[in-house]
Design a protein around this motif. Structure first.
Motif, PDB file in Angstrom:
ATOM      1  N   HIS A  71       0.730  -1.401  -0.098  1.00 32.99           N
ATOM      2  CA  HIS A  71       0.256  -0.085  -0.004  1.00 32.99           C
ATOM      3  C   HIS A  71       0.999   1.380  -0.044  1.00 32.99           C
ATOM      4  O   HIS A  71       1.968   1.384   0.486  1.00 32.99           O
ATOM      5  CB  HIS A  71      -0.785  -0.080   1.070  1.00 32.99           C
ATOM      6  N   SER A  80      -8.884  -4.313  -1.507  1.00 34.85           N
ATOM      7  CA  SER A  80      -7.903  -3.290  -1.018  1.00 34.85           C
ATOM      8  C   SER A  80      -6.609  -3.588  -2.003  1.00 34.85           C
ATOM      9  O   SER A  80      -5.846  -2.786  -2.292  1.00 34.85           O
ATOM     10  CB  SER A  80      -7.666  -3.230   0.359  1.00 34.85           C
ATOM     11  N   ALA A 103      -4.701  -0.911  -4.136  1.00 38.51           N
ATOM     12  CA  ALA A 103      -3.300  -0.642  -4.102  1.00 38.51           C
ATOM     13  C   ALA A 103      -2.578  -0.442  -5.571  1.00 38.51           C
ATOM     14  O   ALA A 103      -1.679   0.431  -5.648  1.00 38.51           O
ATOM     15  CB  ALA A 103      -2.603  -1.585  -3.476  1.00 38.51           C
TER      16      ALA A 103
END
Length: 202
Positions: free
Chosen positions: A49, A101, A105
């Motif tokens: 991330h 997620s 990213a």
């Protein structure tokens, strides 16, 4: 034709979005035998991330740690992949009303001012015009306009906004939803998605 194939499901061989994105790429390759495919599986091999240290180092060249240097190198590779692609195929399951997620990213590594978009006096301008995006969406339930759950849909709307912002106007979606309702519904949704894939690649 250069195809960038991105998968983002964490379910491996049980993933519906992986099945759909694979079918899309296979159709494209059949229609364009000389096509080159670059594959990145951010579900199985997640990108880091975005961190403040990496963002700062990317904006202002400076001495950095080995970890930040490696992160910057990975980000540059990811960016180069989309810049080189003619068609971007993305497998995107819905997790908790939005994208994974892991896929977010990836987006954070391709939405780069001065590279894939720029700010102007008239507002932001996408720099990836001329490319095509095909997104394979999977959902356990129903979130369409007539479902009563459309206000919770932040998957297709998010990805459409991202690609449009980056200048990609030719964006198509292949959707299989309700796949967790019943085996019969899943089979029906996959059949409908297969018809859409065939039409897209024709």
């Amino acid at each position: 034709m250069k195809i960038l194939h991105i998968d983002s499901s964490i379910l491996g061989g049980h993933s519906v979005s992986r099945q759909l994105s694979s079918d899309i790429v296979a159709r494209l390759k059949a229609a364009h035998p000389g096509a080159q495919v670059t594959y990145r599986d951010v579900g199985a091999v997640p990108l880091p991330h975005l961190s403040g240290a990496v963002l700062t180092a990317a904006q202002v060249p400076q001495d950095v740690t080995e970890a930040v240097a490696a992160d910057l190198k990975t980000g540059a590779t990811v960016l180069d992949e989309i810049l080189a692609a003619d068609v971007i195929v993305v497998g995107a399951p819905m997790y908790n009303f939005g994208i994974s997620s892991q896929l977010k990213a990836w987006i954070d590594r391709i939405a780069i001012a001065g590279k894939t978009f720029r700010y102007t006096e008239k507002g932001p301008e996408g720099l990836l015009g001329g490319k095509k995006a095909i997104v394979a969406l999977s959902r356990g339930g129903f979130y369409g306009p007539d479902s009563g759950m459309n206000a919770f849909e932040h998957q297709e709307s998010h990805l459409r906004a991202v690609f449009t912002f980056l200048g990609i106007k030719d964006v198509s979606f292949v959707l299989a939803e309700g796949v967790n309702i019943s085996p019969e519904q899943k089979a029906q949704s996959l059949a409908q998605a297969a018809d859409k894939i065939q039409a897209l690649a024709a």
